[in-house]
Scaffold this active site. Structure first.
Site, PDB file in Angstrom:
ATOM      1  N   ASN A   1       0.879  -1.156   0.000  1.00 53.89           N
ATOM      2  CA  ASN A   1       0.000   0.000   0.000  1.00 53.89           C
ATOM      3  C   ASN A   1       0.924   1.215   0.000  1.00 53.89           C
ATOM      4  O   ASN A   1       1.587   1.512   0.999  1.00 53.89           O
ATOM      5  CB  ASN A   1      -0.905   0.006   1.236  1.00 53.89           C
ATOM      6  CG  ASN A   1      -1.810   1.231   1.280  1.00 53.89           C
ATOM      7  OD1 ASN A   1      -1.418   2.328   0.907  1.00 53.89           O
ATOM      8  ND2 ASN A   1      -3.033   1.047   1.759  1.00 53.89           N
TER       9      ASN A   1
ATOM     10  N   GLU B   1      -3.740   1.926  -3.004  1.00 48.39           N
ATOM     11  CA  GLU B   1      -3.730   3.371  -2.779  1.00 48.39           C
ATOM     12  C   GLU B   1      -2.735   4.051  -3.719  1.00 48.39           C
ATOM     13  O   GLU B   1      -1.855   4.804  -3.298  1.00 48.39           O
ATOM     14  CB  GLU B   1      -3.423   3.722  -1.313  1.00 48.39           C
ATOM     15  CG  GLU B   1      -4.636   3.562  -0.405  1.00 48.39           C
ATOM     16  CD  GLU B   1      -4.549   4.416   0.842  1.00 48.39           C
ATOM     17  OE1 GLU B   1      -4.988   5.581   0.785  1.00 48.39           O
ATOM     18  OE2 GLU B   1      -4.047   3.915   1.872  1.00 48.39           O
TER      19      GLU B   1
ATOM     20  N   TYR C   1      -7.673  -3.864  -2.182  1.00 52.78           N
ATOM     21  CA  TYR C   1      -7.630  -2.829  -1.158  1.00 52.78           C
ATOM     22  C   TYR C   1      -8.999  -2.747  -0.492  1.00 52.78           C
ATOM     23  O   TYR C   1      -9.935  -2.143  -1.009  1.00 52.78           O
ATOM     24  CB  TYR C   1      -7.243  -1.478  -1.774  1.00 52.78           C
ATOM     25  CG  TYR C   1      -7.254  -0.320  -0.810  1.00 52.78           C
ATOM     26  CD1 TYR C   1      -6.713  -0.449   0.474  1.00 52.78           C
ATOM     27  CD2 TYR C   1      -7.783   0.917  -1.177  1.00 52.78           C
ATOM     28  CE1 TYR C   1      -6.726   0.612   1.364  1.00 52.78           C
ATOM     29  CE2 TYR C   1      -7.787   1.997  -0.296  1.00 52.78           C
ATOM     30  CZ  TYR C   1      -7.259   1.832   0.968  1.00 52.78           C
ATOM     31  OH  TYR C   1      -7.269   2.890   1.852  1.00 52.78           O
TER      32      TYR C   1
ATOM     33  N   ASP D   1      -3.691  -4.692   0.937  1.00 52.56           N
ATOM     34  CA  ASP D   1      -4.126  -4.149   2.221  1.00 52.56           C
ATOM     35  C   ASP D   1      -5.563  -4.601   2.434  1.00 52.56           C
ATOM     36  O   ASP D   1      -6.497  -4.007   1.902  1.00 52.56           O
ATOM     37  CB  ASP D   1      -4.012  -2.627   2.179  1.00 52.56           C
ATOM     38  CG  ASP D   1      -4.499  -1.974   3.462  1.00 52.56           C
ATOM     39  OD1 ASP D   1      -4.891  -2.702   4.395  1.00 52.56           O
ATOM     40  OD2 ASP D   1      -4.497  -0.727   3.510  1.00 52.56           O
TER      41      ASP D   1
ATOM     42  N   ASP E   1       3.160   4.411   5.179  1.00 52.85           N
ATOM     43  CA  ASP E   1       2.840   3.941   6.525  1.00 52.85           C
ATOM     44  C   ASP E   1       2.690   2.421   6.556  1.00 52.85           C
ATOM     45  O   ASP E   1       2.624   1.820   7.626  1.00 52.85           O
ATOM     46  CB  ASP E   1       1.594   4.632   7.082  1.00 52.85           C
ATOM     47  CG  ASP E   1       0.401   4.598   6.145  1.00 52.85           C
ATOM     48  OD1 ASP E   1       0.546   4.158   4.990  1.00 52.85           O
ATOM     49  OD2 ASP E   1      -0.698   5.039   6.560  1.00 52.85           O
ATOM     50  N   HIS E   2       2.655   1.786   5.372  1.00 54.80           N
ATOM     51  CA  HIS E   2       2.702   0.334   5.244  1.00 54.80           C
ATOM     52  C   HIS E   2       4.110  -0.087   4.831  1.00 54.80           C
ATOM     53  O   HIS E   2       4.937   0.756   4.477  1.00 54.80           O
ATOM     54  CB  HIS E   2       1.709  -0.147   4.179  1.00 54.80           C
ATOM     55  CG  HIS E   2       0.282   0.081   4.532  1.00 54.80           C
ATOM     56  ND1 HIS E   2      -0.577  -0.924   4.923  1.00 54.80           N
ATOM     57  CD2 HIS E   2      -0.465   1.223   4.541  1.00 54.80           C
ATOM     58  CE1 HIS E   2      -1.775  -0.431   5.152  1.00 54.80           C
ATOM     59  NE2 HIS E   2      -1.739   0.880   4.942  1.00 54.80           N
TER      60      HIS E   2
ATOM     61  N   ASN F   1      -7.014  -4.764   5.390  1.00 56.85           N
ATOM     62  CA  ASN F   1      -7.569  -3.914   6.442  1.00 56.85           C
ATOM     63  C   ASN F   1      -8.311  -4.676   7.544  1.00 56.85           C
ATOM     64  O   ASN F   1      -9.259  -4.148   8.139  1.00 56.85           O
ATOM     65  CB  ASN F   1      -8.483  -2.842   5.829  1.00 56.85           C
ATOM     66  CG  ASN F   1      -7.799  -1.485   5.801  1.00 56.85           C
ATOM     67  OD1 ASN F   1      -7.124  -1.103   6.757  1.00 56.85           O
ATOM     68  ND2 ASN F   1      -7.948  -0.760   4.709  1.00 56.85           N
TER      69      ASN F   1
END
Length: 278
Positions: free
Chosen positions: A12, A40, A115, A155, A268-269, A157
């Site tokens: 991501n 993303e 995603y 991702d 951030d991933h 989630n």
């Protein structure tokens, strides 16, 4: 016998243009990746091709809303076919589900970049997340019928188990670790405590990193930018490679490419990288 190594990675990027400004290109140059799933993307196809370079064949499904979501698959091999539909025709999955078939060393492998919505407990965002997870759960058996060598990655989630979130006790009522979300993964992989968990239970898919890392905390793939979450390794494992049993048997190596320091992060991933023998 399989003899060709295929290195597949998922990330991501949290906006691929920003990621490249921060160092994603240098990571990619040094990792010898053959197929890269990106979530993303948040950029145009032209931007994506310009950043990655002409040596990559790229399939891209941008989000309906400009500047949000977006999934892509970049490969050293040309996709023979790709598909973006998921679930009912009225369900907007644009920018969140992309399938592609690649022929590598005479073998066809099916790759999905996914995603899943982040969601928000008790809101319409969570309802949309459940609709997506419903569609994904229904699609997985169809993928297995399409090709016994398939991998769904990205991702997703959801932290499936307490091992997947450092501060799980503080997140049992938050999206990403809700019991209802985790039950989807119980049905896909098997529930914790099931003797066949991650080894034929549920729909039979295999969580590659958990299979090979074992019963350990993490390894986490996402950390908040805020505070000391990264430095203290207070993370979530929400980025996966889920493989069919036949493909899972071909794993020869894996890595979660955690940055060496906070200021070396470009998302951030972090990437999840798996080697398969074809």
């Amino acid at each position: 016998m399989p003899s060709s190594r295929l290195r597949i990675a998922t990330i991501n990027a949290n906006g691929i243009r920003a990621a490249f400004r921060k160092g994603m290109g240098a990571w990619l140059d040094g990792r010898d990746v053959d197929i890269l799933a990106i979530q993303e993307v948040r950029a145009s196809s032209e931007d994506l091709q310009g950043l990655l370079g002409d040596e990559w064949d790229i399939v891209h499904d941008p989000a309906t809303a400009k500047g949000r979501a977006g999934v892509a698959i970049a490969s050293r091999h040309r996709a023979s076919i790709h598909r973006v539909e998921l679930g009912p025709s009225e369900f907007d999955s644009a920018g969140r589900w992309l399938e592609a078939d690649y022929e590598v060393a005479g073998t066809v492998i099916t790759v999905v970049s996914a995603y899943v919505h982040s969601g928000e407990a008790g809101t319409e965002k969570q309802t949309e997340k459940y609709r997506f997870l419903d569609a994904m759960e229904a699609r997985l058996p169809e993928l297995q019928k399409h090709n016994e060598l398939a991998v769904v990655m990205g991702d997703l989630n959801v932290g499936h188990r307490t091992l997947d979130i450092r501060n799980w006790k503080g997140n049992v009522k938050r999206a990403g670790f809700l019991p209802e979300e985790r039950e989807y993964f119980d049905r896909i992989l098997g529930a914790e405590g099931d003797p066949a968990y991650n080894d034929g239970a549920g729909l039979g898919w295999v969580d590659i990193v958990r299979k090979h890392a074992g019963e350990v905390d993490g390894p986490y793939t996402w950390w908040s930018w805020r505070g000391k979450a990264f430095d203290n390794d207070t993370g979530w494992r929400i980025d996966y490679q889920l493989a069919t049993p036949a493909l899972a048997e071909r794993v020869t190596g894996w890595s979660v490419d955690r940055a060496a320091a906070y200021d070396e992060r470009w998302s951030d991933h972090t990437p999840v990288v798996v080697d398969y023998a074809l």
